[in-house]
Design a protein around this motif. Structure first.
Motif, mmCIF file in Angstrom:
data_model
loop_
_atom_site.group_PDB
_atom_site.id
_atom_site.type_symbol
_atom_site.label_atom_id
_atom_site.label_comp_id
_atom_site.label_asym_id
_atom_site.label_seq_id
_atom_site.Cartn_x
_atom_site.Cartn_y
_atom_site.Cartn_z
ATOM 1 N N TYR A 1 -2.900 -2.858 -2.760
ATOM 2 C CA TYR A 1 -2.640 -3.849 -3.808
ATOM 3 C C TYR A 1 -2.468 -5.207 -3.150
ATOM 4 O O TYR A 1 -2.014 -5.302 -2.008
ATOM 5 C CB TYR A 1 -1.367 -3.486 -4.595
ATOM 6 N N ARG A 2 -2.797 -6.265 -3.885
ATOM 7 C CA ARG A 2 -2.695 -7.635 -3.377
ATOM 8 C C ARG A 2 -2.094 -8.536 -4.453
ATOM 9 O O ARG A 2 -2.286 -8.304 -5.648
ATOM 10 C CB ARG A 2 -4.070 -8.199 -3.043
ATOM 11 N N ILE A 3 -1.408 -9.579 -3.985
ATOM 12 C CA ILE A 3 -0.990 -10.652 -4.880
ATOM 13 C C ILE A 3 -1.139 -11.951 -4.120
ATOM 14 O O ILE A 3 -0.804 -12.044 -2.936
ATOM 15 C CB ILE A 3 0.464 -10.464 -5.397
ATOM 16 N N GLU B 1 -9.488 -1.689 -5.039
ATOM 17 C CA GLU B 1 -10.080 -0.370 -4.749
ATOM 18 C C GLU B 1 -11.007 -0.429 -3.547
ATOM 19 O O GLU B 1 -11.080 0.526 -2.765
ATOM 20 C CB GLU B 1 -10.799 0.170 -5.981
ATOM 21 N N ALA B 2 -11.707 -1.554 -3.370
ATOM 22 C CA ALA B 2 -12.589 -1.688 -2.215
ATOM 23 C C ALA B 2 -11.797 -1.746 -0.915
ATOM 24 O O ALA B 2 -12.335 -1.469 0.154
ATOM 25 C CB ALA B 2 -13.463 -2.928 -2.352
ATOM 26 N N GLY B 3 -10.518 -2.078 -1.018
ATOM 27 C CA GLY B 3 -9.667 -2.162 0.158
ATOM 28 C C GLY B 3 -8.909 -0.885 0.491
ATOM 29 O O GLY B 3 -8.233 -0.820 1.522
ATOM 30 N N PHE C 1 0.840 -1.198 0.000
ATOM 31 C CA PHE C 1 0.000 0.000 0.000
ATOM 32 C C PHE C 1 0.869 1.238 0.000
ATOM 33 O O PHE C 1 2.040 1.207 0.401
ATOM 34 C CB PHE C 1 -0.970 0.005 1.185
ATOM 35 N N THR C 2 0.290 2.309 -0.485
ATOM 36 C CA THR C 2 0.977 3.594 -0.544
ATOM 37 C C THR C 2 -0.066 4.685 -0.738
ATOM 38 O O THR C 2 -1.251 4.401 -0.902
ATOM 39 C CB THR C 2 2.023 3.613 -1.683
ATOM 40 N N VAL C 3 0.406 5.911 -0.745
ATOM 41 C CA VAL C 3 -0.502 7.031 -0.996
ATOM 42 C C VAL C 3 -0.815 7.095 -2.491
ATOM 43 O O VAL C 3 -0.012 6.650 -3.321
ATOM 44 C CB VAL C 3 0.114 8.366 -0.505
ATOM 45 N N PRO C 4 -1.973 7.625 -2.862
ATOM 46 C CA PRO C 4 -2.342 7.675 -4.283
ATOM 47 C C PRO C 4 -1.328 8.401 -5.168
ATOM 48 O O PRO C 4 -1.149 8.032 -6.326
ATOM 49 C CB PRO C 4 -3.686 8.406 -4.274
#
Length: 180
Positions: free
Chosen positions: A175-177, A154-156, A133-136
């Protein structure tokens, strides 16, 4: 406990040494490196962060490695895995994160190191999923997440609980993997 080192074509992801504290502090004091963080760190704050990283290694058996270039031992930065240390809708989770010296940006080092860390996460730690994760506004990190095959959730997306309401850096993208 012996912490594993990871080797790639150009890089060594290795355990910490005492002499890493000086270049780590310089990294954390660099305004460009810390642009998407609340503030640059003092030497004392950087040393405390290093101590928390080492404690994480002791408790979990993994953490953020020192990334150095194999050809000359240059200190590139840190990259690795950590249990997310705050509560959010997506926790408990393990995140991948990185912080590299500006001189080593845009040379593929972060991608190379992150792929090795993800392989370790899935093959050795047997994790089912890793998040980032990070800032937009941090588009370079989001680009790296995408090159790693991570998918935006996006829901997360969330408000970082360690930053005050209304802080410009509070909104984060997730983000996920999943394990292949």
């Amino acid at each position: 406990m012996d912490f594993p080192s990871l080797t790639t074509e150009r890089l060594l992801l290795r355990p910490w040494r005492h002499d890493d504290l000086v270049p780590f502090a310089a990294l954390n004091a660099d305004a460009e490196v810390m642009r998407h963080f609340p503030a640059c760190m003092s030497r004392e704050e950087s040393d405390l962060l290093a101590a928390r990283i080492l404690q994480h290694f002791d408790e979990q058996g993994f953490g953020q490695w020192i990334v150095e270039r194999r050809s000359d031992g240059a200190f590139i930065g840190v990259l690795g895995l950590a249990r997310v240390s705050f509560e959010a809708a997506f926790t408990p989770a393990v995140e991948i994160g990185w912080r590299f010296n500006v001189a080593y940006w845009r040379q593929g080092y972060a991608l190379e190191a992150a792929r090795a860390a993800l392989d370790f996460a899935f093959d050795q730690l047997k994790l089912d999923e890793v998040v980032a994760f990070t800032v937009p506004a941090n588009l370079p990190s989001q680009g790296l997440m995408q090159r790693l095959g991570m998918q935006r959730d996006e829901a997360g997306d969330f408000e970082h609980p360690r930053l005050p309401e209304g802080h410009a850096l509070r909104p984060h993208v997730l983000y996920r993997i999943r394990r292949p």
